[in-house]
Write an enzyme that holds these catalytic residues in place. Structure first.
Site, short mmCIF file in Angstrom:
data_model
loop_
_atom_site.label_atom_id
_atom_site.label_comp_id
_atom_site.label_asym_id
_atom_site.label_seq_id
_atom_site.Cartn_x
_atom_site.Cartn_y
_atom_site.Cartn_z
N LYS A 253 26.79 -38.34 65.93
CA LYS A 253 25.36 -38.46 66.26
C LYS A 253 24.84 -39.85 65.89
O LYS A 253 25.39 -40.53 65.01
CB LYS A 253 24.53 -37.38 65.55
CG LYS A 253 24.55 -37.41 64.00
CD LYS A 253 23.54 -38.33 63.35
CE LYS A 253 23.63 -38.28 61.83
NZ LYS A 253 22.98 -39.43 61.16
N ASP B 118 22.30 -32.17 58.31
CA ASP B 118 22.52 -32.60 59.70
C ASP B 118 23.34 -31.59 60.51
O ASP B 118 23.51 -31.76 61.72
CB ASP B 118 23.27 -33.96 59.73
CG ASP B 118 22.34 -35.12 59.41
OD1 ASP B 118 21.11 -34.95 59.48
OD2 ASP B 118 22.87 -36.20 59.08
O1 C5P Z 1 22.11 -32.10 53.14
P1 C5P Z 1 23.12 -33.12 52.77
O2 C5P Z 1 24.16 -32.57 51.81
O3 C5P Z 1 23.76 -33.78 53.95
O4 C5P Z 1 22.35 -34.26 52.00
C1 C5P Z 1 23.00 -35.26 51.24
C2 C5P Z 1 22.00 -35.94 50.33
O5 C5P Z 1 21.04 -36.66 51.12
C3 C5P Z 1 21.14 -34.99 49.51
O6 C5P Z 1 21.76 -34.67 48.30
C4 C5P Z 1 19.87 -35.79 49.30
O7 C5P Z 1 20.06 -36.74 48.27
C5 C5P Z 1 19.74 -36.57 50.59
N1 C5P Z 1 18.86 -35.91 51.59
C6 C5P Z 1 17.49 -35.87 51.36
N2 C5P Z 1 16.67 -35.29 52.29
C7 C5P Z 1 17.17 -34.79 53.44
C8 C5P Z 1 18.56 -34.84 53.70
C9 C5P Z 1 19.37 -35.42 52.75
O8 C5P Z 1 17.01 -36.33 50.32
N3 C5P Z 1 16.34 -34.25 54.34
#
Ligand code: C5P
Length: 291
Positions: free
Chosen positions: A11, A139
């Protein structure tokens, strides 16, 4: 034994805005996401067993245990489907650069959910798969069907928008990683100078106006990053020099992409950047997968 091969598409973030920090440790985002043809291939084999999940990949630095999102995807899928009597073998052929902001891991997780749903005829809806996806990462819900989508909240509130006019994409990942949590922390600590005009981009998409969409490409993380910023700007410069109509870093980077209407210009950008950066790809936008 039952088996299926699924494609996990990368993406791009055509626009990425961070609205606020939320109490749950995540940030409220507003993004226009776009799927591209660059993909990983995942072979899924399911056989009678006791729930053992094994995985292998062509990238020897990637973990193949539960730290791998594709393995966790099997787990959450089997839990929801109440399946305990099958083993699963995953073979991941990775092409999407890792830790690049291209959603490689998220897309692998989503593709495994989609693949198991088809193979085992579980009949989960797109929305149910997206809910499962959110257990794996912010994502992942987008990556279940992909296409051109407005993503809000953590990234899980998805509204399909008018699909982008198909175009060529050059993706270039410089060889330094960017820490996603670090970049989110940085966004909290510095005032943002500029914000993307996401409603303007949605309007330009509605009018099939690719040039205006490209002009509105913007990612707030590009502004707040310090280490690697010069290299990101240089790659963008090379993309524009070759004729890109828009260019940006994707997600929290470090991959940079450029959109092109002319194949020969995309080829030229690809050839130039590939000399310097091994992880350079010439690809194109793709529409959503129907589920
Ligand atoms: O959800 P995911 O594990 O991909 O997110 C990785 C990191 O990115 C989270 O631990 C956070 O620090 C940050 N994040 C965030 N807000 C989001 C998505 C991700 O702060 N909407």
């Amino acid at each position: 034994m039952e088996k299926i091969q699924v494609h996990a598409y990368a993406k791009l973030n055509l626009a990425l805005d961070v609205l606020s920090a939320m109490d749950n440790g995540y940030h409220a985002l507003r993004m226009i996401m776009q799927s591209i043809a660059l993909c990983d291939d995942i072979d899924i084999q399911v056989m009678p067993g006791d729930g053992t999940i094994t995985a292998s990949t062509n990238r020897n630095f990637l973990p193949c245990d539960e730290r791998n999102i594709a393995v966790r995807a099997v787990k959450v899928f089997f839990e929801k489907a109440g399946i305990q009597d099958r083993d699963v073998k995953l073979t991941l052929k990775k092409r999407i650069p890792v830790c690049a902001g291209l959603g490689g891991g998220s897309s692998d997780g989503a593709a495994v959910l989609r693949g198991l749903n088809t193979l085992l005829k579980t009949g989960f809806s797109k929305e149910e798969l997206e809910e499962l996806g959110l257990l794996l990462g912010s994502d992942v819900p987008f990556c279940v069907a992909g296409g051109t989508v407005l993503a809000e909240g953590r990234g899980e509130i998805l509204t399909p928008v008018t699909p982008i006019v198909p175009c060529y994409v050059v993706v270039c990942k410089p060889p330094f990683p960017v820490s996603t949590p670090e970049l989110f922390a940085k966004v909290d600590s510095v005032p943002l100078k500029c914000r993307p005009n996401i409603d303007g981009m949605i309007a330009a998409l509605e009018q099939d106006d690719l040039v205006s969409v490209s002009r509105l490409i913007y990612n707030v993380f590009e502004d707040v990053m310090s280490r690697g910023k010069t290299e990101i700007l240089q790659i963008k410069g090379s993309l524009y020099d070759a004729g890109a109509i828009g260019a940006s870093m994707s997600g929290t980077g470090s991959a940079v992409f450029g959109l092109f209407t002319k194949h020969e210009q995309a080829e030229q950008a690809y050839a130039f950047l590939k000399k310097q950066y091994a992880e350079t790809y010439l690809t194109k936008t793709i529409p959503a997968i129907s589920i």
